[in-house]
Design a protein around this motif. Structure first.
Motif: not given
Length: 264
Positions: A123-127, A170-178, A180-185, A187-194
């Motif tokens: 899972v890629v997650c916007a911040r 928050t997205a940061a907490e979701a990332h810290q706890f596992g 989601v796998a990756r945080l991105v800005e 505006e970069d979400l779709r491009e990063a996920a694709v």
């Protein structure tokens, strides 16, 4: 269940089968039509595709169940129970997908959408994203695999605290706890996920699916059971055309072509 407005869009992008929740005016809220169409979209995946990419239209990935439809139901218990049953079929299809599943999430992930995200492989997650079980505010207990996903990521004490206090992550907490796998800005979400979905699609997808099973079963088995399963599955991988191609490429000092490694 039919609706004039499609709840789900699909698109073929090379090796990637993209499925987009498309009810942005309602925060991509889940209703019977959404469950039906998402199941159909997963069933319709072209066999040649090597990754599923799950996205949500608009500012919010998914706000969970359509509470307005709950309020309109003559028999709320029966209505919500049927919806949960249908939605759980979606979750199972993601969990047992024959190819890896990547998700890109933004804005809000609430209610049953938490379980949906938990059923995806990466899972890629916007911040700016917020995760909220939200069941407590309705007087409901969880569904959609959300209690499984949260307990698996946070552990029972934190998962209970979150759900019993109607809290949020928050997205940061979701990332810290596992969760989601990756945080991105944002505006970069779709491009990063694709980009990630296409990267995964170049890999040994059948070995990836075996790896997914090992990881998910690890928490409920003994080491001895896990070792036995690892031995069985690595033997399958070595005999698979993917494994044969990977070994040949290593010996020949070249990049492996897993796309060209057909099924046994």
């Amino acid at each position: 269940m039919t609706t004039d407005h499609p709840r789900v869009l699909t698109a073929l992008d090379g090796d990637v089968w993209t499925i987009t929740l498309d009810r942005p005016e309602a925060g991509n809220a889940l209703d019977p039509a959404m469950a039906e169409q998402l199941t159909a979209a997963l069933e319709a995946r072209p066999e040649a595709t090597r990754t599923v990419l799950l996205l949500g239209s608009g500012e919010r990935f998914c706000v969970g169940g359509d509470v307005h439809s709950f309020a309109r139901a003559e028999d709320p218990g029966a209505f919500v129970g049927r919806l949960a049953h249908d939605w759980h079929e979606v979750v199972r299809r993601l969990l047992y997908s024959p190819v890896p599943v990547v998700a890109g999430v933004q804005g809000a992930v609430a209610g049953a959408a938490v379980g949906l995200v938990g059923a995806c492989d990466v899972v890629v997650c916007a911040r700016s994203t917020k995760f909220r079980p939200a069941y407590g505010a309705l007087g409901f207990s969880p569904d959609g695999g959300s209690s499984w996903a949260l307990t698996r990521a946070l552990g029972a004490p934190r998962a209970l605290e979150l759900m019993l206090t109607d809290g949020a992550l928050t997205a940061a907490e979701a990332h810290q706890f596992g969760l989601v796998a990756r945080l991105v800005e944002d505006e970069d979400l779709r491009e990063a996920a694709v980009a990630l979905a296409h990267r995964v699609a170049t890999g040994p997808v059948r070995a990836m699916v075996r790896t997914r099973g090992l990881v998910r079963r690890a928490a409920i088995r003994t080491l001895e059971e896990q070792l036995d399963d690892e031995a069985r599955l690595i033997a399958e991988s070595a005999a698979d055309p993917e494994g044969r191609e990977g070994v040949r490429a290593f010996v020949e000092k070249r990049r492996p072509d897993f796309r060209g490694a057909g099924r046994p």
